[in-house]
Design a protein around this motif. Sequence first.
Motif, short mmCIF file in Angstrom:
data_model
loop_
_atom_site.label_atom_id
_atom_site.label_comp_id
_atom_site.label_asym_id
_atom_site.label_seq_id
_atom_site.Cartn_x
_atom_site.Cartn_y
_atom_site.Cartn_z
N HIS A 184 0.86 -1.17 0.00
CA HIS A 184 0.00 0.00 0.00
C HIS A 184 0.90 1.23 0.00
O HIS A 184 1.14 1.83 1.04
CB HIS A 184 -0.92 -0.02 1.22
CG HIS A 184 -1.78 -1.25 1.28
ND1 HIS A 184 -1.31 -2.45 1.75
CD2 HIS A 184 -3.06 -1.46 0.91
CE1 HIS A 184 -2.29 -3.35 1.66
NE2 HIS A 184 -3.36 -2.77 1.16
N GLU B 82 -4.20 2.20 -2.93
CA GLU B 82 -4.30 0.91 -3.59
C GLU B 82 -5.39 0.98 -4.63
O GLU B 82 -6.31 1.78 -4.53
CB GLU B 82 -4.53 -0.23 -2.59
CG GLU B 82 -5.93 -0.33 -2.04
CD GLU B 82 -6.07 -1.47 -1.03
OE1 GLU B 82 -5.22 -2.36 -0.99
OE2 GLU B 82 -7.06 -1.44 -0.29
N ARG C 96 -10.37 -2.44 -5.80
CA ARG C 96 -10.72 -3.79 -6.24
C ARG C 96 -12.19 -4.06 -6.00
O ARG C 96 -12.81 -3.44 -5.16
CB ARG C 96 -9.91 -4.83 -5.47
CG ARG C 96 -8.51 -5.01 -6.00
CD ARG C 96 -7.77 -5.99 -5.13
NE ARG C 96 -6.93 -5.31 -4.17
CZ ARG C 96 -6.55 -5.84 -3.00
NH1 ARG C 96 -6.95 -7.04 -2.67
NH2 ARG C 96 -5.78 -5.16 -2.20
N HIS D 220 -12.17 -5.34 1.36
CA HIS D 220 -11.32 -5.90 2.40
C HIS D 220 -10.91 -4.82 3.40
O HIS D 220 -11.09 -3.63 3.16
CB HIS D 220 -10.10 -6.60 1.81
CG HIS D 220 -9.13 -5.66 1.16
ND1 HIS D 220 -9.29 -5.19 -0.12
CD2 HIS D 220 -7.99 -5.10 1.62
CE1 HIS D 220 -8.28 -4.39 -0.42
NE2 HIS D 220 -7.47 -4.31 0.62
N HIS E 256 -7.84 -3.75 6.63
CA HIS E 256 -6.41 -3.84 6.91
C HIS E 256 -6.16 -3.91 8.41
O HIS E 256 -6.79 -3.21 9.18
CB HIS E 256 -5.68 -2.62 6.35
CG HIS E 256 -5.90 -2.44 4.89
ND1 HIS E 256 -6.82 -1.56 4.37
CD2 HIS E 256 -5.34 -3.07 3.83
CE1 HIS E 256 -6.79 -1.63 3.06
NE2 HIS E 256 -5.92 -2.54 2.69
N GLU F 164 -4.04 -7.79 5.02
CA GLU F 164 -5.40 -7.63 4.51
C GLU F 164 -6.27 -8.76 5.00
O GLU F 164 -5.82 -9.89 5.12
CB GLU F 164 -5.36 -7.61 2.98
CG GLU F 164 -4.55 -6.46 2.43
CD GLU F 164 -4.71 -6.31 0.92
OE1 GLU F 164 -4.91 -7.33 0.24
OE2 GLU F 164 -4.63 -5.16 0.44
ZN LIG Z 1 -5.49 -3.41 0.87
#
Ligand SMILES: [Zn+2]
Length: 128
Positions: free
Chosen positions: A18, A66, A69, A73, A75, A86
């Motif tokens: 990251h 990042e 996606r 998720h 962290h 993650e």
């Molecule tokens: Zn991440």
Amino acid sequence: MTDQRRVISRVLSEAHDHPDVEQIYRRAVALDPKISIATVYRTMKLYEDANIIDRLDFGDGRARYEENREEHHHHLIDVNSGAVIEFKNDELEEMKHKIAAGLGYDLIGDRLELYGVKKGGVGKATKA
Ligand SMILES: [Zn+2]
């Protein structure tokens, strides 16, 4: 300019950590020495506004990035080593929706980072 953006996109796609702006800049310059830090800042802002990337805050005052996606998720940040782990948790996802619903809302987004020290490690961290 467009080529430089493409280089920055590539850096972001290939990053499995990251990275902050400095790190992105160093990686981009390795591919194209003409890229300036100003261009990196500008491009990151652009990508952030377009939801191509996520800006993350791991509590150390540096913005991390990042690629956005599909898979949601969270962290966990090891405050001793700075390692970022993650994770996904279905129960947590369900609970977030429940909490929002209980308050009369549909959940459309959230921010959650966990900070920890490794169990059994030397507990020298004070930052959290
Ligand atoms: Zn991440």
